[in-house]
Design a protein around this motif. Structure first.
Motif, mmCIF file in Angstrom:
data_model
loop_
_atom_site.group_PDB
_atom_site.id
_atom_site.type_symbol
_atom_site.label_atom_id
_atom_site.label_comp_id
_atom_site.label_asym_id
_atom_site.label_seq_id
_atom_site.Cartn_x
_atom_site.Cartn_y
_atom_site.Cartn_z
ATOM 1 N N ALA A 1 8.215 0.467 5.054
ATOM 2 C CA ALA A 1 9.358 0.346 4.148
ATOM 3 C C ALA A 1 10.310 -0.758 4.601
ATOM 4 O O ALA A 1 10.791 -1.548 3.778
ATOM 5 C CB ALA A 1 10.097 1.679 4.050
ATOM 6 N N THR A 2 10.560 -0.836 5.892
ATOM 7 C CA THR A 2 11.449 -1.874 6.433
ATOM 8 C C THR A 2 10.863 -3.258 6.169
ATOM 9 O O THR A 2 11.576 -4.176 5.744
ATOM 10 C CB THR A 2 11.678 -1.657 7.941
ATOM 11 N N ALA A 3 9.571 -3.415 6.393
ATOM 12 C CA ALA A 3 8.925 -4.712 6.164
ATOM 13 C C ALA A 3 8.974 -5.087 4.682
ATOM 14 O O ALA A 3 9.245 -6.245 4.338
ATOM 15 C CB ALA A 3 7.482 -4.676 6.662
ATOM 16 N N VAL B 1 3.273 -2.716 11.512
ATOM 17 C CA VAL B 1 3.430 -1.686 10.482
ATOM 18 C C VAL B 1 2.500 -0.494 10.680
ATOM 19 O O VAL B 1 2.520 0.439 9.889
ATOM 20 C CB VAL B 1 3.253 -2.251 9.052
ATOM 21 N N VAL B 2 1.684 -0.502 11.733
ATOM 22 C CA VAL B 2 0.783 0.615 11.988
ATOM 23 C C VAL B 2 1.551 1.748 12.671
ATOM 24 O O VAL B 2 2.521 1.513 13.390
ATOM 25 C CB VAL B 2 -0.422 0.170 12.856
ATOM 26 N N ASP B 3 1.102 2.975 12.429
ATOM 27 C CA ASP B 3 1.649 4.135 13.123
ATOM 28 C C ASP B 3 1.160 4.067 14.573
ATOM 29 O O ASP B 3 -0.050 4.102 14.810
ATOM 30 C CB ASP B 3 1.138 5.408 12.444
ATOM 31 N N PRO B 4 2.060 3.963 15.546
ATOM 32 C CA PRO B 4 1.622 3.840 16.939
ATOM 33 C C PRO B 4 0.772 5.015 17.412
ATOM 34 O O PRO B 4 -0.003 4.891 18.348
ATOM 35 C CB PRO B 4 2.930 3.783 17.735
ATOM 36 N N VAL C 1 -0.248 -5.147 0.414
ATOM 37 C CA VAL C 1 -0.166 -4.544 1.738
ATOM 38 C C VAL C 1 -1.593 -4.244 2.177
ATOM 39 O O VAL C 1 -2.235 -3.331 1.644
ATOM 40 C CB VAL C 1 0.678 -3.245 1.727
ATOM 41 N N CYS C 2 -2.081 -5.028 3.110
ATOM 42 C CA CYS C 2 -3.441 -4.832 3.593
ATOM 43 C C CYS C 2 -3.508 -3.583 4.460
ATOM 44 O O CYS C 2 -2.569 -3.284 5.214
ATOM 45 C CB CYS C 2 -3.897 -6.047 4.395
ATOM 46 N N ASN C 3 -4.591 -2.853 4.345
ATOM 47 C CA ASN C 3 -4.797 -1.691 5.207
ATOM 48 C C ASN C 3 -4.782 -2.123 6.661
ATOM 49 O O ASN C 3 -5.120 -3.261 6.988
ATOM 50 C CB ASN C 3 -6.120 -1.009 4.875
#
Length: 183
Positions: free
Chosen positions: A157-159, A142-145, A70-72
């Motif tokens: 988690a979904t991804a 996957v970033v927090d908007p 999981v890349c940052n």
């Protein structure tokens, strides 16, 4: 103890002594895992030191579970400043060996709110990295908007669950094809 070589950023990490033993619990957990997730986290100061332990690296490399990096979502000042997706993976493979992961998960949403104290940049999506084999790339929001520097835990988690399902199907299909040829 890990040592870090510093220049304008971190180039390489290593362990001293280099023959550190992995704990039996860690090796058992890797062997029993359904999915091995490397990251997110500080590439050179959190993720790579664990993979420099020979037993851990070998257990992850030889694991039957799918291995996901999981890349940052953002670079880190003094550590991965200027790194894009391919550079992150090249550093991972350069330290832990080519083929250490099967899948790379990266963020595709670049309009998240930028924090006031932002000293980073979104990780760019240059792909593929140099070297073989090239892992499968999964691109997701996957970033927090609300914070361009953090993953959204629910989205992540979904991804990861979708990757687990997809990888499990691929492995079942491969095993059944292989079994059919040897029968």
């Amino acid at each position: 103890q890990s040592a870090i070589m510093r220049t304008s950023g971190i180039e390489r990490v290593w362990l001293t002594p280099d023959d550190v033993n992995a704990s039996a619990d860690a090796l058992d957990a890797i062997a029993d895992a359904e999915l091995i997730v490397l990251g997110p986290g500080s590439l050179f100061t959190s993720l790579l030191p664990s993979l420099l332990i020979p037993g851990i690296r070998d257990a992850v490399a030889g694991a039957s579970a799918p291995r996901v990096y999981v890349c940052n979502v953002a670079t880190q000042a003094g550590e991965t400043a200027g790194f894009d997706l391919a550079a992150h993976l090249e550093a991972l493979a350069g330290h832990a060996g080519a083929g250490i992961v099967d899948v790379v998960l990266a963020n595709t949403f670049f309009d998240a709110r930028i924090p006031d104290d932002w000293s980073a940049e979104p990780v760019g999506l240059r792909w593929p990295p140099s070297g073989e084999p090239v892992p499968r790339l999964v691109l997701e929001h996957v970033v927090d908007p609300e914070n361009a520097h953090h993953h959204d835990p629910e989205r992540l988690a979904t991804a990861l669950m979708a990757i687990l399902e997809r990888e499990s199907r691929l492995r079942r299909r491969t095993v059944s094809r292989t079994a059919g040829r040897t029968a």
